[in-house]
Design a protein around this motif. Structure first.
Motif, PDB file in Angstrom:
ATOM      1  N   MET A  28      -4.943   3.305  -2.636  1.00 35.32           N
ATOM      2  CA  MET A  28      -5.786   4.047  -1.738  1.00 35.32           C
ATOM      3  C   MET A  28      -6.548   3.079  -0.853  1.00 35.32           C
ATOM      4  SD  MET A  28      -7.449   7.071  -3.939  1.00 35.32           S
ATOM      5  CE  MET A  28      -6.935   6.902  -5.621  1.00 35.32           C
ATOM      6  N   GLU A  34      -3.732  12.755   2.178  1.00 31.33           N
ATOM      7  CA  GLU A  34      -2.705  11.751   2.460  1.00 31.33           C
ATOM      8  C   GLU A  34      -2.228  11.922   3.896  1.00 31.33           C
ATOM      9  OE1 GLU A  34       0.458  11.521  -0.599  1.00 31.33           O
ATOM     10  OE2 GLU A  34      -0.606  13.197  -1.517  1.00 31.33           O
ATOM     11  N   SER A  89      -0.733   5.826   1.504  1.00 32.08           N
ATOM     12  CA  SER A  89      -2.013   5.776   0.805  1.00 32.08           C
ATOM     13  C   SER A  89      -2.563   7.190   0.643  1.00 32.08           C
ATOM     14  CB  SER A  89      -3.006   4.898   1.571  1.00 32.08           C
ATOM     15  OG  SER A  89      -3.291   5.461   2.832  1.00 32.08           O
ATOM     16  N   ALA A  90      -3.598   7.316  -0.197  1.00 35.70           N
ATOM     17  CA  ALA A  90      -4.232   8.607  -0.437  1.00 35.70           C
ATOM     18  C   ALA A  90      -5.702   8.386  -0.738  1.00 35.70           C
ATOM     19  CB  ALA A  90      -3.560   9.327  -1.594  1.00 35.70           C
TER      20      ALA A  90
END
Length: 124
Positions: free
Chosen positions: A1, A83, A26-27
């Protein structure tokens, strides 16, 4: 992330404050304690919402897809995972509903409601 704030100032423009940036792959996990708004500034977002603070499945739960300009209200205690959708970088603003209301926005009676000038969010 990965998240970061964009704080660059360009001549003749106001600084972009409180903008989170997510690169593809990524999140970001978000768990608000107060009603919050998530506004997509650029790119497209895939947002997964849990069942909410009471655990009862309702319209707020599930996957949503938002485009630039769309905003989602998230209830206190609800878990949202954000996301980027596709290969674009996602920029979004995550702000308390009270701050949005002070600037002329309106908080929704239904925290999960998506607001947009260009139509509704897509649900999976």
């Amino acid at each position: 992330m990965t998240t970061s704030n964009v704080l660059t100032v360009q001549p003749g423009r106001a600084a972009a404050q409180d903008i989170a940036v997510l690169v593809p792959g990524s999140a970001q996990s978000l768990r608000p304690r107060v009603p919050m708004s998530l506004r997509v500034m650029s790119g497209r977002a895939w947002i997964t919402l849990d069942d909410g603070p009471n655990g009862a499945r309702d319209q707020a739960a599930g996957d949503l897809f938002l485009h630039a300009g769309q905003m989602l209200w998230v209830a206190p205690g609800q878990h949202a995972v954000v996301e980027p959708l596709g290969s674009e970088v996602l920029q979004f603003r995550w702000r308390a509903a009270s701050a949005v209301a002070r600037e002329g926005g309106r908080a929704s009676d239904q925290p999960w409601q998506v607001q947009s000038a260009e139509g509704d969010a897509c649900r999976a």
